[in-house]
Scaffold this active site. Structure first.
Site, PDB file in Angstrom:
ATOM      1  N   HIS A   1      33.795 -28.193 -55.256  1.00  0.00           N
ATOM      2  CA  HIS A   1      34.140 -28.180 -53.831  1.00  0.00           C
ATOM      3  C   HIS A   1      35.609 -28.529 -53.568  1.00  0.00           C
ATOM      4  O   HIS A   1      36.279 -27.923 -52.729  1.00  0.00           O
ATOM      5  CB  HIS A   1      33.216 -29.151 -53.092  1.00  0.00           C
ATOM      6  CG  HIS A   1      33.087 -28.898 -51.633  1.00  0.00           C
ATOM      7  ND1 HIS A   1      31.987 -29.245 -50.907  1.00  0.00           N
ATOM      8  CD2 HIS A   1      33.931 -28.327 -50.740  1.00  0.00           C
ATOM      9  CE1 HIS A   1      32.151 -28.893 -49.645  1.00  0.00           C
ATOM     10  NE2 HIS A   1      33.328 -28.337 -49.521  1.00  0.00           N
TER      11      HIS A   1
ATOM     12  N   ASP B   1      26.418 -19.748 -47.179  1.00  0.00           N
ATOM     13  CA  ASP B   1      27.301 -20.744 -47.804  1.00  0.00           C
ATOM     14  C   ASP B   1      26.863 -22.155 -47.401  1.00  0.00           C
ATOM     15  O   ASP B   1      26.841 -22.487 -46.214  1.00  0.00           O
ATOM     16  CB  ASP B   1      28.742 -20.505 -47.339  1.00  0.00           C
ATOM     17  CG  ASP B   1      29.706 -21.484 -48.005  1.00  0.00           C
ATOM     18  OD1 ASP B   1      30.092 -21.208 -49.156  1.00  0.00           O
ATOM     19  OD2 ASP B   1      30.040 -22.518 -47.394  1.00  0.00           O
TER      20      ASP B   1
ATOM     21  N   TYR C   1      27.551 -30.948 -47.140  1.00  0.00           N
ATOM     22  CA  TYR C   1      27.263 -30.615 -45.730  1.00  0.00           C
ATOM     23  C   TYR C   1      25.942 -31.217 -45.251  1.00  0.00           C
ATOM     24  O   TYR C   1      25.696 -31.258 -44.043  1.00  0.00           O
ATOM     25  CB  TYR C   1      27.169 -29.098 -45.510  1.00  0.00           C
ATOM     26  CG  TYR C   1      28.383 -28.293 -45.870  1.00  0.00           C
ATOM     27  CD1 TYR C   1      29.644 -28.869 -45.994  1.00  0.00           C
ATOM     28  CD2 TYR C   1      28.266 -26.924 -46.094  1.00  0.00           C
ATOM     29  CE1 TYR C   1      30.743 -28.110 -46.344  1.00  0.00           C
ATOM     30  CE2 TYR C   1      29.369 -26.157 -46.437  1.00  0.00           C
ATOM     31  CZ  TYR C   1      30.604 -26.769 -46.573  1.00  0.00           C
ATOM     32  OH  TYR C   1      31.683 -26.000 -46.922  1.00  0.00           O
TER      33      TYR C   1
ATOM     34  N   LYS D   1      27.957 -26.088 -53.509  1.00  0.00           N
ATOM     35  CA  LYS D   1      29.152 -26.682 -54.118  1.00  0.00           C
ATOM     36  C   LYS D   1      28.871 -28.112 -54.563  1.00  0.00           C
ATOM     37  O   LYS D   1      28.117 -28.829 -53.897  1.00  0.00           O
ATOM     38  CB  LYS D   1      30.301 -26.696 -53.106  1.00  0.00           C
ATOM     39  CG  LYS D   1      30.459 -25.401 -52.343  1.00  0.00           C
ATOM     40  CD  LYS D   1      31.622 -25.381 -51.391  1.00  0.00           C
ATOM     41  CE  LYS D   1      31.562 -24.176 -50.474  1.00  0.00           C
ATOM     42  NZ  LYS D   1      30.724 -24.345 -49.279  1.00  0.00           N
TER      43      LYS D   1
HETATM   44  N1  LIG Z   1      35.000 -25.091 -49.133  1.00  0.00           N
HETATM   45  C1  LIG Z   1      35.382 -25.878 -48.159  1.00  0.00           C
HETATM   46  O1  LIG Z   1      36.016 -26.922 -48.380  1.00  0.00           O
HETATM   47  C2  LIG Z   1      35.056 -25.494 -46.736  1.00  0.00           C
HETATM   48  C3  LIG Z   1      35.738 -26.139 -45.695  1.00  0.00           C
HETATM   49  C4  LIG Z   1      35.424 -25.758 -44.371  1.00  0.00           C
HETATM   50  C5  LIG Z   1      34.457 -24.778 -44.143  1.00  0.00           C
HETATM   51  N2  LIG Z   1      33.792 -24.195 -45.182  1.00  0.00           N
HETATM   52  C6  LIG Z   1      32.727 -23.178 -44.952  1.00  0.00           C
HETATM   53  O2  LIG Z   1      33.210 -22.213 -44.034  1.00  0.00           O
HETATM   54  C7  LIG Z   1      32.319 -22.098 -42.937  1.00  0.00           C
HETATM   55  C8  LIG Z   1      33.068 -21.658 -41.682  1.00  0.00           C
HETATM   56  O3  LIG Z   1      34.082 -22.560 -41.304  1.00  0.00           O
HETATM   57  P1  LIG Z   1      33.933 -23.528 -40.044  1.00  0.00           P
HETATM   58  O4  LIG Z   1      32.490 -23.772 -39.845  1.00  0.00           O
HETATM   59  O5  LIG Z   1      34.784 -24.702 -40.263  1.00  0.00           O
HETATM   60  O6  LIG Z   1      34.591 -22.740 -38.824  1.00  0.00           O
HETATM   61  P2  LIG Z   1      34.704 -21.232 -38.273  1.00  0.00           P
HETATM   62  O7  LIG Z   1      33.639 -20.356 -38.812  1.00  0.00           O
HETATM   63  O8  LIG Z   1      36.118 -20.819 -38.397  1.00  0.00           O
HETATM   64  O9  LIG Z   1      34.456 -21.473 -36.697  1.00  0.00           O
HETATM   65  C9  LIG Z   1      33.226 -21.888 -36.210  1.00  0.00           C
HETATM   66  C10 LIG Z   1      33.311 -21.891 -34.684  1.00  0.00           C
HETATM   67  O10 LIG Z   1      33.461 -20.558 -34.195  1.00  0.00           O
HETATM   68  C11 LIG Z   1      32.472 -20.266 -33.209  1.00  0.00           C
HETATM   69  N3  LIG Z   1      32.058 -18.872 -33.415  1.00  0.00           N
HETATM   70  C12 LIG Z   1      31.575 -18.321 -34.551  1.00  0.00           C
HETATM   71  N4  LIG Z   1      31.383 -17.001 -34.399  1.00  0.00           N
HETATM   72  C13 LIG Z   1      31.742 -16.719 -33.137  1.00  0.00           C
HETATM   73  C14 LIG Z   1      31.767 -15.521 -32.372  1.00  0.00           C
HETATM   74  N5  LIG Z   1      31.381 -14.333 -32.912  1.00  0.00           N
HETATM   75  N6  LIG Z   1      32.209 -15.596 -31.085  1.00  0.00           N
HETATM   76  C15 LIG Z   1      32.578 -16.769 -30.526  1.00  0.00           C
HETATM   77  N7  LIG Z   1      32.569 -17.939 -31.213  1.00  0.00           N
HETATM   78  C16 LIG Z   1      32.166 -17.917 -32.496  1.00  0.00           C
HETATM   79  C17 LIG Z   1      31.347 -21.233 -33.456  1.00  0.00           C
HETATM   80  O11 LIG Z   1      30.728 -21.578 -32.224  1.00  0.00           O
HETATM   81  P3  LIG Z   1      29.212 -21.090 -31.863  1.00  0.00           P
HETATM   82  O12 LIG Z   1      28.301 -21.905 -32.744  1.00  0.00           O
HETATM   83  O13 LIG Z   1      29.106 -21.420 -30.406  1.00  0.00           O
HETATM   84  O14 LIG Z   1      29.147 -19.633 -32.131  1.00  0.00           O
HETATM   85  C18 LIG Z   1      32.076 -22.451 -34.028  1.00  0.00           C
HETATM   86  O15 LIG Z   1      32.493 -23.317 -32.994  1.00  0.00           O
HETATM   87  C19 LIG Z   1      31.699 -23.503 -42.871  1.00  0.00           C
HETATM   88  O16 LIG Z   1      30.548 -23.546 -42.059  1.00  0.00           O
HETATM   89  C20 LIG Z   1      31.456 -23.771 -44.332  1.00  0.00           C
HETATM   90  O17 LIG Z   1      30.300 -23.090 -44.780  1.00  0.00           O
HETATM   91  C21 LIG Z   1      34.111 -24.522 -46.481  1.00  0.00           C
END
Ligand SMILES: NC(=O)c1ccc[n+]([C@@H]2O[C@H](COP(=O)([O-])OP(=O)(O)OC[C@H]3O[C@@H](n4cnc5c(N)ncnc54)[C@H](OP(=O)(O)O)[C@@H]3O)[C@@H](O)[C@H]2O)c1
Length: 280
Positions: free
Chosen positions: A110, A47, A52, A77
């Site tokens: 997006h 994704d 980004y 997006k």
């Molecule tokens: N469409 C939209 O508007 C929108 C908005 C927000 C996000 N997104 C998408 O969703 C994705 C995910 O959301 P996010 O990046 O905000 O947050 P998330 O995936 O909920 O959380 C990421 C955090 O979790 C930690 N983590 C991940 N896997 C882990 C595991 N197995 N054990 C321990 N820690 C873990 C990571 O640290 P480490 O790096 O240390 O593992 C990081 O600090 C984004 O990257 C993006 O692609 C889309």
């Protein structure tokens, strides 16, 4: 139960087969090596978004991995600045150029418009991208139920997924039910609540009793509800590998219920002022 990480989250009305666990790439900077590692570990759903700034790294990571393009479900997006039809088409071209690919598998709007750009213009541009082969499937992100329904009426091509925030602190039951009714997949972003899940005593207790990590329990809770894909982000190979291993155990009805009980009224993380719709 399958141990295949790319277990399909379901075939939608647009025909898209979306691998249930995807890999998020926001906030990763130059993510070339991380994306190559994710693909090496078995992720097949990546994704990204123009916004980004990770598209070039994603493209390089894909090439570095050696995984054939057609095996990867690649998502990008178009940002809210580019929802006028000509801007939209330009943005899609720029994304393909950044990624160095001929097409993506899923193209999203997006965020809904903030500038009173008519939704039929944006949906027309999204459908046009599909008809021109720039994307195989189309979807929307951060739309509320009324906006998705309006988008479906105005879009000449079927939508395959709604991407929106979902984790144990956010009740999305109305939206999930709507997605099932429409026959489209819900793609859960911030599935680990950007790290907030890791200090949770309830998730901690369930994780210990299962011999699993908190991330695995949170992702399993999402997977077990059905019709949902999740796209956790990590820069840590151990975490990346762990997040794929969520198909070899099951949560009980009581464990599912306890995790549902963690939802709170202020649990939402992504809520940009002036851009977010009235959430359901
Ligand atoms: N469409 C939209 O508007 C929108 C908005 C927000 C996000 N997104 C998408 O969703 C994705 C995910 O959301 P996010 O990046 O905000 O947050 P998330 O995936 O909920 O959380 C990421 C955090 O979790 C930690 N983590 C991940 N896997 C882990 C595991 N197995 N054990 C321990 N820690 C873990 C990571 O640290 P480490 O790096 O240390 O593992 C990081 O600090 C984004 O990257 C993006 O692609 C889309």
């Amino acid at each position: 139960m399958s141990s295949i990480p790319s277990l399909s989250a379901g075939v939608t009305n647009g025909g898209a087969k979306i691998p249930a666990i995807g890999f998020g790439t926001s906030q990763l900077g130059d993510c070339t090596d991380v994306v190559a590692k994710a693909l090496e570990l078995g992720y097949r759903h990546i994704d990204t978004a123009w916004k980004y700034g990770s598209e070039k790294g994603v493209g390089k990571g894909i090439r570095l991995s050696g995984v054939p393009r057609k095996e990867i479900f690649l998502v990008t997006k178009v940002s809210h600045e580019y929802l006028r039809a000509p801007d939209f088409a330009r943005s899609v071209e720029e994304s393909l150029e950044n990624l160095q690919v001929d097409y993506v598998d899923m193209l999203h709007v997006h965020w809904p418009t903030v500038d009173n750009i008519p939704l039929d213009e944006t949906m027309g541009a999204l459908a046009e991208a599909k008809r021109k082969g720039k994307t195989l499937h189309i979807g929307v992100a951060n739309f509320n139920i009324a906006l998705v329904e309006e988008a479906m009426r105005k879009c000449p091509e079927p939508l395959s997924t709604l991407q929106a925030e979902y984790h144990p602190y956010l009740d999305q039951s109305k939206v999930l039910e709507a997605c099932r009714k429409w026959g489209i997949v819900f793609t859960a972003y911030c599935p680990l609540a950007r790290g907030r899940v890791f200090n949770d005593p309830v998730l901690g207790e369930i994780a210990r009793s299962k011999g699993k990590s908190i991330a695995q329990v949170a992702l399993r809770w999402i997977m077990q509800q059905g019709n949902i894909a999740a796209i956790p982000r990590s820069a840590n190979p151990k975490h990346m590998a762990e997040s794929l291993q969520v198909f070899d155990f099951e949560l009980t009805h009581d464990e599912m219920r306890r995790i549902h009980g963690l939802a709170k009224p202020d649990g939402r993380i992504a809520n940009p002022k002036g851009r977010a719709p009235a959430w359901d």
